[in-house]
Design a protein around this motif. Structure first.
Motif, PDB file in Angstrom:
ATOM      1  N   THR A 113      28.738 -34.335-135.281  1.00 14.43           N
ATOM      2  CA  THR A 113      28.326 -32.995-134.853  1.00 14.43           C
ATOM      3  C   THR A 113      29.428 -31.991-135.174  1.00 14.43           C
ATOM      4  O   THR A 113      30.593 -32.358-135.325  1.00 14.43           O
ATOM      5  CB  THR A 113      28.036 -32.953-133.342  1.00 14.43           C
ATOM      6  OG1 THR A 113      29.156 -33.485-132.645  1.00 14.43           O
ATOM      7  CG2 THR A 113      26.792 -33.731-133.009  1.00 14.43           C
ATOM      8  N   LEU A 144      20.245 -39.952-122.775  1.00 15.51           N
ATOM      9  CA  LEU A 144      19.889 -38.735-122.039  1.00 15.51           C
ATOM     10  C   LEU A 144      20.311 -37.501-122.846  1.00 15.51           C
ATOM     11  O   LEU A 144      21.452 -37.405-123.277  1.00 15.51           O
ATOM     12  CB  LEU A 144      20.577 -38.715-120.678  1.00 15.51           C
ATOM     13  CG  LEU A 144      20.186 -37.530-119.788  1.00 15.51           C
ATOM     14  CD1 LEU A 144      18.717 -37.602-119.395  1.00 15.51           C
ATOM     15  CD2 LEU A 144      21.051 -37.470-118.539  1.00 15.51           C
ATOM     16  N   MET A 145      19.378 -36.573-123.036  1.00 13.10           N
ATOM     17  CA  MET A 145      19.698 -35.363-123.804  1.00 13.10           C
ATOM     18  C   MET A 145      19.868 -34.141-122.930  1.00 13.10           C
ATOM     19  O   MET A 145      20.552 -33.195-123.321  1.00 13.10           O
ATOM     20  CB  MET A 145      18.587 -35.069-124.813  1.00 13.10           C
ATOM     21  CG  MET A 145      18.668 -35.931-126.043  1.00 13.10           C
ATOM     22  SD  MET A 145      17.299 -35.586-127.133  1.00 13.10           S
ATOM     23  CE  MET A 145      17.687 -33.965-127.708  1.00 13.10           C
ATOM     24  N   ALA A 146      19.212 -34.104-121.797  1.00  6.95           N
ATOM     25  CA  ALA A 146      19.325 -32.917-120.950  1.00  6.95           C
ATOM     26  C   ALA A 146      18.929 -33.267-119.522  1.00  6.95           C
ATOM     27  O   ALA A 146      18.016 -34.060-119.298  1.00  6.95           O
ATOM     28  CB  ALA A 146      18.433 -31.796-121.471  1.00  6.95           C
ATOM     29  N   GLU A 147      19.659 -32.647-118.595  1.00  7.41           N
ATOM     30  CA  GLU A 147      19.399 -32.876-117.170  1.00  7.41           C
ATOM     31  C   GLU A 147      19.371 -31.513-116.493  1.00  7.41           C
ATOM     32  O   GLU A 147      20.346 -30.769-116.547  1.00  7.41           O
ATOM     33  CB  GLU A 147      20.514 -33.758-116.591  1.00  7.41           C
ATOM     34  CG  GLU A 147      20.415 -33.975-115.100  1.00  7.41           C
ATOM     35  CD  GLU A 147      21.459 -34.958-114.572  1.00  7.41           C
ATOM     36  OE1 GLU A 147      22.245 -35.490-115.387  1.00  7.41           O
ATOM     37  OE2 GLU A 147      21.488 -35.183-113.360  1.00  7.41           O
ATOM     38  N   ARG A 174      25.728 -31.190-119.561  1.00  4.60           N
ATOM     39  CA  ARG A 174      24.820 -32.348-119.607  1.00  4.60           C
ATOM     40  C   ARG A 174      23.628 -32.067-120.507  1.00  4.60           C
ATOM     41  O   ARG A 174      22.561 -32.650-120.309  1.00  4.60           O
ATOM     42  CB  ARG A 174      24.316 -32.710-118.205  1.00  4.60           C
ATOM     43  CG  ARG A 174      25.391 -32.764-117.135  1.00  4.60           C
ATOM     44  CD  ARG A 174      26.333 -33.925-117.378  1.00  4.60           C
ATOM     45  NE  ARG A 174      27.503 -33.813-116.512  1.00  4.60           N
ATOM     46  CZ  ARG A 174      27.820 -34.673-115.571  1.00  4.60           C
ATOM     47  NH1 ARG A 174      27.090 -35.715-115.358  1.00  4.60           N
ATOM     48  NH2 ARG A 174      28.909 -34.501-114.844  1.00  4.60           N
ATOM     49  N   CYS A 175      23.783 -31.178-121.438  1.00  5.55           N
ATOM     50  CA  CYS A 175      22.672 -30.841-122.328  1.00  5.55           C
ATOM     51  C   CYS A 175      23.110 -31.016-123.776  1.00  5.55           C
ATOM     52  O   CYS A 175      24.097 -30.425-124.207  1.00  5.55           O
ATOM     53  CB  CYS A 175      22.223 -29.402-122.098  1.00  5.55           C
ATOM     54  SG  CYS A 175      20.904 -28.922-123.226  1.00  5.55           S
ATOM     55  N   THR A 176      22.373 -31.827-124.509  1.00 11.67           N
ATOM     56  CA  THR A 176      22.717 -32.049-125.911  1.00 11.67           C
ATOM     57  C   THR A 176      21.512 -31.777-126.814  1.00 11.67           C
ATOM     58  O   THR A 176      21.411 -32.332-127.904  1.00 11.67           O
ATOM     59  CB  THR A 176      23.237 -33.485-126.135  1.00 11.67           C
ATOM     60  OG1 THR A 176      22.194 -34.403-125.787  1.00 11.67           O
ATOM     61  CG2 THR A 176      24.445 -33.764-125.287  1.00 11.67           C
ATOM     62  N   LEU A 177      20.619 -30.916-126.351  1.00  8.31           N
ATOM     63  CA  LEU A 177      19.468 -30.551-127.182  1.00  8.31           C
ATOM     64  C   LEU A 177      19.954 -29.980-128.514  1.00  8.31           C
ATOM     65  O   LEU A 177      19.441 -30.301-129.584  1.00  8.31           O
ATOM     66  CB  LEU A 177      18.599 -29.511-126.461  1.00  8.31           C
ATOM     67  CG  LEU A 177      17.827 -30.000-125.228  1.00  8.31           C
ATOM     68  CD1 LEU A 177      17.206 -28.813-124.503  1.00  8.31           C
ATOM     69  CD2 LEU A 177      16.738 -30.994-125.609  1.00  8.31           C
ATOM     70  N   TYR A 226      24.055 -40.952-133.479  1.00 10.83           N
ATOM     71  CA  TYR A 226      25.115 -40.130-134.083  1.00 10.83           C
ATOM     72  C   TYR A 226      26.147 -40.973-134.843  1.00 10.83           C
ATOM     73  O   TYR A 226      27.169 -40.448-135.256  1.00 10.83           O
ATOM     74  CB  TYR A 226      25.817 -39.315-132.989  1.00 10.83           C
ATOM     75  CG  TYR A 226      24.900 -38.302-132.331  1.00 10.83           C
ATOM     76  CD1 TYR A 226      24.745 -37.028-132.872  1.00 10.83           C
ATOM     77  CD2 TYR A 226      24.177 -38.629-131.200  1.00 10.83           C
ATOM     78  CE1 TYR A 226      23.888 -36.108-132.287  1.00 10.83           C
ATOM     79  CE2 TYR A 226      23.320 -37.719-130.604  1.00 10.83           C
ATOM     80  CZ  TYR A 226      23.179 -36.460-131.153  1.00 10.83           C
ATOM     81  OH  TYR A 226      22.334 -35.548-130.580  1.00 10.83           O
ATOM     82  N   THR A 261      27.275 -37.519-121.081  1.00 13.04           N
ATOM     83  CA  THR A 261      27.684 -36.689-122.214  1.00 13.04           C
ATOM     84  C   THR A 261      29.180 -36.356-122.239  1.00 13.04           C
ATOM     85  O   THR A 261      29.642 -35.763-123.212  1.00 13.04           O
ATOM     86  CB  THR A 261      26.936 -35.342-122.165  1.00 13.04           C
ATOM     87  OG1 THR A 261      27.155 -34.761-120.880  1.00 13.04           O
ATOM     88  CG2 THR A 261      25.455 -35.522-122.386  1.00 13.04           C
ATOM     89  N   LEU A 262      29.908 -36.690-121.190  1.00 14.99           N
ATOM     90  CA  LEU A 262      31.252 -36.101-121.049  1.00 14.99           C
ATOM     91  C   LEU A 262      32.407 -36.940-121.578  1.00 14.99           C
ATOM     92  O   LEU A 262      33.474 -36.399-121.844  1.00 14.99           O
ATOM     93  CB  LEU A 262      31.524 -35.769-119.573  1.00 14.99           C
ATOM     94  CG  LEU A 262      30.591 -34.745-118.915  1.00 14.99           C
ATOM     95  CD1 LEU A 262      31.026 -34.471-117.476  1.00 14.99           C
ATOM     96  CD2 LEU A 262      30.557 -33.443-119.695  1.00 14.99           C
ATOM     97  N   ASN A 292      22.798 -30.518-130.015  1.00 15.73           N
ATOM     98  CA  ASN A 292      23.392 -31.565-130.857  1.00 15.73           C
ATOM     99  C   ASN A 292      22.318 -32.242-131.688  1.00 15.73           C
ATOM    100  O   ASN A 292      22.471 -32.468-132.885  1.00 15.73           O
ATOM    101  CB  ASN A 292      24.072 -32.636-129.990  1.00 15.73           C
ATOM    102  CG  ASN A 292      25.179 -32.090-129.124  1.00 15.73           C
ATOM    103  OD1 ASN A 292      25.014 -31.062-128.494  1.00 15.73           O
ATOM    104  ND2 ASN A 292      26.308 -32.755-129.097  1.00 15.73           N
ATOM    105  N   ARG A 293      21.210 -32.563-131.029  1.00 16.40           N
ATOM    106  CA  ARG A 293      20.172 -33.322-131.708  1.00 16.40           C
ATOM    107  C   ARG A 293      19.391 -32.464-132.710  1.00 16.40           C
ATOM    108  O   ARG A 293      19.074 -32.901-133.804  1.00 16.40           O
ATOM    109  CB  ARG A 293      19.210 -33.914-130.658  1.00 16.40           C
ATOM    110  CG  ARG A 293      18.096 -34.755-131.243  1.00 16.40           C
ATOM    111  CD  ARG A 293      18.633 -35.934-132.028  1.00 16.40           C
ATOM    112  NE  ARG A 293      17.583 -36.696-132.657  1.00 16.40           N
ATOM    113  CZ  ARG A 293      17.759 -37.455-133.732  1.00 16.40           C
ATOM    114  NH1 ARG A 293      18.951 -37.561-134.280  1.00 16.40           N
ATOM    115  NH2 ARG A 293      16.746 -38.121-134.239  1.00 16.40           N
ATOM    116  N   LEU A 310      27.236 -39.688-128.055  1.00 20.65           N
ATOM    117  CA  LEU A 310      27.157 -38.562-129.002  1.00 20.65           C
ATOM    118  C   LEU A 310      28.177 -38.694-130.125  1.00 20.65           C
ATOM    119  O   LEU A 310      28.428 -37.744-130.847  1.00 20.65           O
ATOM    120  CB  LEU A 310      27.418 -37.249-128.267  1.00 20.65           C
ATOM    121  CG  LEU A 310      26.457 -36.890-127.157  1.00 20.65           C
ATOM    122  CD1 LEU A 310      26.987 -35.731-126.335  1.00 20.65           C
ATOM    123  CD2 LEU A 310      25.092 -36.538-127.733  1.00 20.65           C
ATOM    124  N   PRO A 369      28.785 -40.408-116.981  1.00 23.13           N
ATOM    125  CA  PRO A 369      28.344 -39.005-117.003  1.00 23.13           C
ATOM    126  C   PRO A 369      27.495 -38.661-118.229  1.00 23.13           C
ATOM    127  O   PRO A 369      27.279 -37.486-118.500  1.00 23.13           O
ATOM    128  CB  PRO A 369      29.674 -38.252-117.048  1.00 23.13           C
ATOM    129  CG  PRO A 369      30.559 -39.143-117.857  1.00 23.13           C
ATOM    130  CD  PRO A 369      30.124 -40.557-117.563  1.00 23.13           C
TER     131      PRO A 369
END
Lengths: 400, 278
Positions: free
Chosen positions: B276, B154-157, A176-179, B271, B105-106, A181-182, B129, B103
């Protein structure tokens, strides 16, 4: 008490063999596709086959990470790869994508499917769903679980659980982390994580900066060291203890695996270590570490003391690894040196299955036959007298 | 075609529905993890209101989750957005039909999307993404999917209290005007902490004025707009613009109008044009 699996990381074939020699019941490795940690060396098909054969000889097993969160064009060749893994005798694939899990079931039915921590399973109902719908054989729990959570999930889960006991921790829920990516366009969920969480950040409230000069905010986590939780995790019935670190060195692998092996063996034999013995185990485990450690979430939500408050620096690098033995004959060992060594310095020898031993070499000689007081050049084939038998692949490290 | 506004505030609801939104999704108290305000069950009886129930649940919260699922089933909401598989695992058949897997990012490929949709749920949200082409590919294979077209992503949880760990004396949890800026970059990322942990959102506010029609032509009927950190007037204008585009208005003109009027907002294409790498 059932025997718990000690599951070690291996970034290449050499480290896989090291992990197994030093007491891992299983290693987890990544192939050249479909795996996170794309900067780990990763295994060719031939390497995977050799790792499986080597593991079999030691009664160990190989798990393969197929844990990317795939994009549309990332799945090509997956079915062939899964069949190949089965042919090699791989015990399990570690997967996060339902498609990968489903295909593994179809194409490689003899291979177990382990649900990756990328899916952040934090309760037994989630494990039950994945078991019911995908037939998973094991669930790797989220690193955000406390020891009580692990106990409750393991007791109620329809499949065995696997828990991390050591190594790097994502500060965010895995997957759940896309730091990264960005910041870098490197996809954290496809093996490209640049660890942007460990970078330095300014924090603002509206337009006012909260961060102080010289003390920016970083979100990096200290590494996990669950030495003190091993007994609790054993009592919880966890089936596999996982060490993180496919990017780590052979020294880390040998050092950490052998130290946990010793602790787990003692506990499984019913020997409850007293405080001084635990202090010894902790010290042994941490000899392979480069970073500060914490106990993660096992004692409760990881707070300020679990975070790194400064950027990594060269000062963090561990210089204790002196070299690996290439040969031993007539009381003389030849090692490939890795860090500076001095004559009469106390050296500790790690040998698979043996207690560590200490000696101090009376002389050092380089590959040209020149005696030296100190060897500062890495990768020198360095000869020295050793007062007891050592063997190829034993590890020499600074004692202390 | 459904325009769905996620993380809406109760006081925005009427305006958003008037502007052309079909549904607004509000966080259910104790059931969500988001920077938006949470609401008790009584706030969800108004027509057009759906439920965000997207946090992870831990074993000691099992009873709470069961109660939340019961509440969600009884409320008139059409859709319930979730992230923890425990939700679908414990949902009744009636509730399952309302579920939308989100979810963040998934969900990055059509095979995984198909698998989730085959679990008997209403929809699932494509990860933001992806490139434009990847998104269209998933839509074509799975037209029942939902696509986020606008707003911060959302980038991070994290479960950790990252802000109060840094500055415990500043009383930062609950504040919605906090930003992170990486030391070598200028962009500011909204960050929020509460009792569930810390969330970091994208520095950019995604816009898809040029894309929504091609997404619709590919088969998508559900479009998500994230209200977080978007000013009220900009949010309502965005909803109106997307509705107009779906009704045939000029997408380029809509984008020009929006970027001119709200030039101070970090509008961007995320994106869509940036693939990526692994």
């Amino acid at each position: 008490m059932k025997h718990v699996e000690l599951l070690a990381p291996a970034g290449d074939l050499d480290r896989a063999k090291t992990a197994i020699r030093y007491g891992a019941d299983a290693v987890y490795i990544g192939g050249q596709s479909f795996s996170l940690r794309s900067r780990a060396s990763n295994f060719t098909d031939a390497d995977i086959a050799e790792a499986c054969a080597f593991a079999r000889d030691y009664g160990a097993s190989v798990h393969v990470t197929v844990n990317i969160i795939p994009h549309e064009d990332d799945l090509e060749g997956l079915e062939r790869y899964l069949r190949f893994l089965q042919e090699c005798g791989v015990k399990a694939v570690i997967a996060a994508s339902p498609t990968v899990m489903r295909l593994a079931r179809e194409c490689a039915p003899e291979v177990e499917v382990h649900c990756s921590t990328q899916l952040s399973v934090t309760n037994a109902a989630a494990a039950e769903f994945l078991y019911r719908e995908l037939g998973i054989d094991r669930v790797v729990l989220a690193r955000e679980c406390t020891l009580d959570d692990v106990k409750a999930i393991t007791a109620a889960s329809p499949v065995p659980t696997e828990a991390f006991i050591h190594g790097g921790m994502c500060v965010n829920y895995s997957g759940r982390c896309t730091l990264s990516n960005r910041m870098t366009l490197r996809d954290a969920n496809r093996g490209g994580c640049a660890q942007s969480c460990r970078w330095m950040y300014h924090l603002y409230e509206g337009d006012n900066e909260i961060t102080e000069e010289g003390r920016l905010l970083t979100m990096g986590s200290k590494d996990l060291c669950a030495a003190d939780e091993i007994q609790g995790l054993l009592e919880a019935g966890v089936s596999s203890f996982k060490i993180e670190g496919r990017m780590k060195t052979e020294y880390y692998v040998a050092s950490v695996v052998s130290a946990y092996r010793r602790l787990i063996d003692e506990l499984e034999a019913g020997k409850i270590p007293d405080e001084s013995r635990m202090a010894y185990h902790r010290k042994e485990i941490l000899k392979g570490e480069n970073r500060a450690v914490c106990d993660g979430f096992y004692k409760g939500c990881a707070g300020a003391d679990s975070l790194i408050t400064r950027a990594n620096s060269d000062a963090d690098v561990n210089h204790d690894f002196l070299g690996r033995v290439q040969s031993f004959e007539n009381g003389t060992a030849v090692i490939l040196s890795r860090n500076p060594i001095r004559v009469n310095e106390q050296i500790e020898v790690l040998s698979p299955g043996k207690e560590n031993r200490v000696f101090a070499p009376a002389w050092l000689m380089d590959e040209n036959g020149e005696y030296m007081e100190e060897c500062r050049r890495p990768m020198t084939a360095l000869r020295m007298p050793v007062p007891f038998e050592t063997a190829a692949d034993d590890i020499f490290r600074r004692f202390g | 075609m459904k325009l769905i506004v996620l993380n809406a505030a109760e006081e925005q609801r009427e305006n958003l529905l008037k502007a052309g939104a079909d549904r607004v999704v509000m966080p259910l108290q104790n059931g969500s993890f988001t920077a938006a305000q949470e609401y008790p069950a009584s706030s969800f009886n108004t027509p057009g209101t759906d439920i965000l129930l997207n946090r992870f649940f831990f074993p000691s919260e099992q009873e709470e989750l069961t109660e939340l699922l019961h509440e969600a089933e009884e409320l008139p909401a059409e859709d319930v957005y979730f992230a923890d598989p425990a939700v679908i695992s414990l949902a009744s058949d009636k509730l399952k039909q309302k579920l939308v897997y989100h979810p963040d990012t998934l969900l990055t490929n059509s095979n995984d999307m198909s698998w989730w949709l085959a679990r008997g749920i209403r929809s699932a949200v494509v990860s933001p993404l992806l490139t434009r082409e990847e998104t269209v590919s998933i839509i074509k294979a799975c037209p029942a999917c939902t696509v986020q077209i606008h707003g911060h992503t959302l980038m991070a949880e994290s479960r950790r209290p990252l802000l109060s760990s840094y500055a415990p004396e500043k009383n930062l949890p609950g504040k919605r005007n906090l930003f992170l800026r990486e030391e070598k970059r200028q962009e500011r990322m909204p960050v929020y902490e509460n009792e569930h942990g810390t969330l970091v959102y994208s520095d950019f506010e995604l816009m898809s004025f040029r894309e929504i029609r091609s997404f619709a032509e590919a088969g998508c009927t559900r479009f998500l707009i994230n209200a977080l950190f978007v000013p009220d007037d900009a949010l309502a204008d965005a909803v109106r613009a997307y509705r107009d585009i779906l009704n045939g208005a000029d997408a380029l003109q809509a984008e020009k109008d929006c970027t001119e009027k709200y030039g101070y907002l970090p509008l961007g294409t995320g994106y869509y044009e940036e693939k990526t790498i692994k």
